[in-house]
Design a protein around this motif. Structure first.
Motif, PDB file in Angstrom:
ATOM      1  N   ARG A  88      34.824  45.606  40.988  1.00 54.67           N
ATOM      2  CA  ARG A  88      35.746  46.487  40.375  1.00 54.67           C
ATOM      3  C   ARG A  88      37.068  45.456  39.958  1.00 54.67           C
ATOM      4  O   ARG A  88      38.270  46.331  39.432  1.00 54.67           O
ATOM      5  CB  ARG A  88      36.320  46.872  42.060  1.00 54.67           C
ATOM      6  N   SER A  89      36.645  44.274  40.306  1.00 53.32           N
ATOM      7  CA  SER A  89      37.596  43.557  39.627  1.00 53.32           C
ATOM      8  C   SER A  89      38.078  43.091  38.134  1.00 53.32           C
ATOM      9  O   SER A  89      36.787  42.512  37.482  1.00 53.32           O
ATOM     10  CB  SER A  89      38.333  42.758  40.106  1.00 53.32           C
ATOM     11  N   PRO A  90      38.884  43.213  37.464  1.00 53.89           N
ATOM     12  CA  PRO A  90      38.873  42.549  35.744  1.00 53.89           C
ATOM     13  C   PRO A  90      38.775  40.984  35.129  1.00 53.89           C
ATOM     14  O   PRO A  90      38.579  40.349  36.909  1.00 53.89           O
ATOM     15  CB  PRO A  90      39.866  42.880  35.514  1.00 53.89           C
ATOM     16  N   ARG A  91      38.226  41.118  35.095  1.00 59.00           N
ATOM     17  CA  ARG A  91      38.087  39.360  34.638  1.00 59.00           C
ATOM     18  C   ARG A  91      39.527  38.473  35.247  1.00 59.00           C
ATOM     19  O   ARG A  91      40.610  39.055  34.347  1.00 59.00           O
ATOM     20  CB  ARG A  91      37.297  39.208  33.452  1.00 59.00           C
ATOM     21  N   ALA A  92      39.535  37.710  35.705  1.00 57.14           N
ATOM     22  CA  ALA A  92      40.556  36.627  36.113  1.00 57.14           C
ATOM     23  C   ALA A  92      41.217  35.378  35.137  1.00 57.14           C
ATOM     24  O   ALA A  92      42.507  35.433  34.719  1.00 57.14           O
ATOM     25  CB  ALA A  92      40.787  36.378  37.328  1.00 57.14           C
ATOM     26  N   ILE A  93      40.568  35.220  34.167  1.00 59.73           N
ATOM     27  CA  ILE A  93      40.721  34.185  33.323  1.00 59.73           C
ATOM     28  C   ILE A  93      39.624  34.197  32.171  1.00 59.73           C
ATOM     29  O   ILE A  93      38.299  34.082  32.581  1.00 59.73           O
ATOM     30  CB  ILE A  93      40.859  32.941  33.593  1.00 59.73           C
ATOM     31  N   ASP A  94      40.118  33.138  31.000  1.00 61.69           N
ATOM     32  CA  ASP A  94      38.472  33.206  30.617  1.00 61.69           C
ATOM     33  C   ASP A  94      38.589  31.877  30.177  1.00 61.69           C
ATOM     34  O   ASP A  94      38.832  31.198  30.772  1.00 61.69           O
ATOM     35  CB  ASP A  94      39.471  33.364  28.596  1.00 61.69           C
ATOM     36  N   PRO A  95      37.278  31.890  30.656  1.00 61.26           N
ATOM     37  CA  PRO A  95      36.892  29.944  30.791  1.00 61.26           C
ATOM     38  C   PRO A  95      36.606  29.078  29.430  1.00 61.26           C
ATOM     39  O   PRO A  95      37.456  27.768  30.399  1.00 61.26           O
ATOM     40  CB  PRO A  95      34.943  30.943  30.669  1.00 61.26           C
ATOM     41  N   ALA A  96      37.463  29.186  28.540  1.00 65.48           N
ATOM     42  CA  ALA A  96      37.543  28.278  27.950  1.00 65.48           C
ATOM     43  C   ALA A  96      38.991  28.008  28.544  1.00 65.48           C
ATOM     44  O   ALA A  96      39.714  27.145  28.268  1.00 65.48           O
ATOM     45  CB  ALA A  96      37.823  28.433  26.213  1.00 65.48           C
ATOM     46  N   ALA A  97      40.234  28.687  29.095  1.00 67.41           N
ATOM     47  CA  ALA A  97      41.123  28.563  29.104  1.00 67.41           C
ATOM     48  C   ALA A  97      41.441  27.491  30.821  1.00 67.41           C
ATOM     49  O   ALA A  97      42.428  27.023  30.746  1.00 67.41           O
ATOM     50  CB  ALA A  97      42.486  29.975  29.741  1.00 67.41           C
ATOM     51  N   LEU A  98      40.078  27.514  31.492  1.00 68.77           N
ATOM     52  CA  LEU A  98      40.048  26.548  32.575  1.00 68.77           C
ATOM     53  C   LEU A  98      40.144  25.064  32.205  1.00 68.77           C
ATOM     54  O   LEU A  98      40.606  24.203  33.329  1.00 68.77           O
ATOM     55  CB  LEU A  98      38.820  26.981  33.462  1.00 68.77           C
ATOM     56  N   GLY A  99      40.159  24.395  31.013  1.00 74.88           N
ATOM     57  CA  GLY A  99      39.758  23.165  30.639  1.00 74.88           C
ATOM     58  C   GLY A  99      38.995  22.193  31.718  1.00 74.88           C
ATOM     59  O   GLY A  99      37.887  22.938  31.853  1.00 74.88           O
ATOM     60  N   ARG A 100      38.964  21.233  31.963  1.00 72.56           N
ATOM     61  CA  ARG A 100      38.180  20.060  32.117  1.00 72.56           C
ATOM     62  C   ARG A 100      37.771  20.474  33.259  1.00 72.56           C
ATOM     63  O   ARG A 100      38.858  20.540  34.390  1.00 72.56           O
ATOM     64  CB  ARG A 100      38.125  19.097  32.088  1.00 72.56           C
TER      65      ARG A 100
END
Length: 263
Positions: free
Chosen positions: A49-61
């Motif tokens: 029910r929760s939306p995606r919290a972050i694009d994986p590319a934005a996580l960094g290393r």
């Protein structure tokens, strides 16, 4: 430069959190699918029910993923599974590692692995016992693990419960590692329609009792909302913690919020 005098935890979604200790960046239970994603595990239906919290590319290393288990979509979804291929190391159960890529390593209970950060600092990761439901349900739920982090800049251990209920193994974690500096506890009090009357993760009352047994300096709840099968409303969990003897030690993080804690 990493701050050796602080530890950072960023909460994203369900049990997904980024833990930064020294130069090491560790991610737990990655989830990147949108709201409405459904997983069918035999007769069990899990709906996000929760939306995606972050694009994986934005996580960094990311230096390593600490994965409680891969067999349930609320701990590793489609996007999370694809993300694992980009990570140098995944630590999880032997059962889960057998179905993941060559970068996955399965750990037995109490087995230790030393991780080294890009600046040369190290942490020891210990696989902590976890049980994803009442006694007798282990064959249905499958193996799961928690983790304990020690060494490096940490003056007290960090405990990540994984999806577990209270059992002899969580008692053993407290006996071996208390006091802990930070406890990241998986809540939600998971209930499944095919198994009425049974629960498959901690509720707030159980988490409070476990935190007290751990003598935890700080508690950060995880895995507390975002899925249809989470039976304890987050408002009820917050109220229970607020009324408990450990209220001052509990730190709820909003989605995307980065908390800073003593290492």
């Amino acid at each position: 430069m990493p701050d050796a005098a602080a530890m950072h935890v960023t909460y994203y979604d369900t049990a997904m959190a980024l833990i930064e200790i020294g130069s090491l960046r560790l991610l737990t239970d990655p989830l990147f699918d949108p709201a409405g994603t459904v997983f069918e595990h035999g007769p069990v239906r899990l709906e996000k029910r929760s939306p995606r919290a972050i694009d994986p590319a934005a996580l960094g290393r990311i230096d390593a993923v600490l994965l409680s288990h891969e067999q349930h979509g609320d701990n590793l979804d489609h996007g999370g599974r694809a993300f694992l291929a980009r990570v140098p190391r995944v630590l999880t159960t032997h059962d889960s590692a057998s179905r993941l890529g060559p970068n996955a390593r399965g750990l037995a209970e109490w087995e230790e692995v030393v991780l080294t950060g890009p600046d040369g600092d190290t942490l020891t990761v210990t696989a902590a016992p976890a049980q994803h439901g009442p006694d007798g349900t282990q064959a249905a739920t499958g193996p799961v693990t928690g983790f304990v982090l020690t060494g490096g800049p940490l003056d007290l251990p960090v405990y990540i419960s994984g999806d577990t209920v209270p059992f002899a193994g969580t008692d053993a974690v407290a006996a071996r590692f208390a006091p802990v500096g930070l406890a990241l506890l998986h809540l939600g009090h998971v209930a499944l329609d095919p198994l009425p009357g049974m629960h498959f993760s901690l509720d707030a009352a159980e988490a409070i009792e476990l935190a007290q047994a751990l003598h935890a300096r700080t508690v950060v709840p995880l895995h507390f909302d975002g899925w249809a099968h989470f039976a304890e409303p987050v408002e009820a969990a917050r109220a229970a913690f607020a009324a408990s003897p450990i209220a001052a030690r509990v730190h709820w993080l909003a989605r995307g919020e980065r908390g800073t804690f003593a290492p």
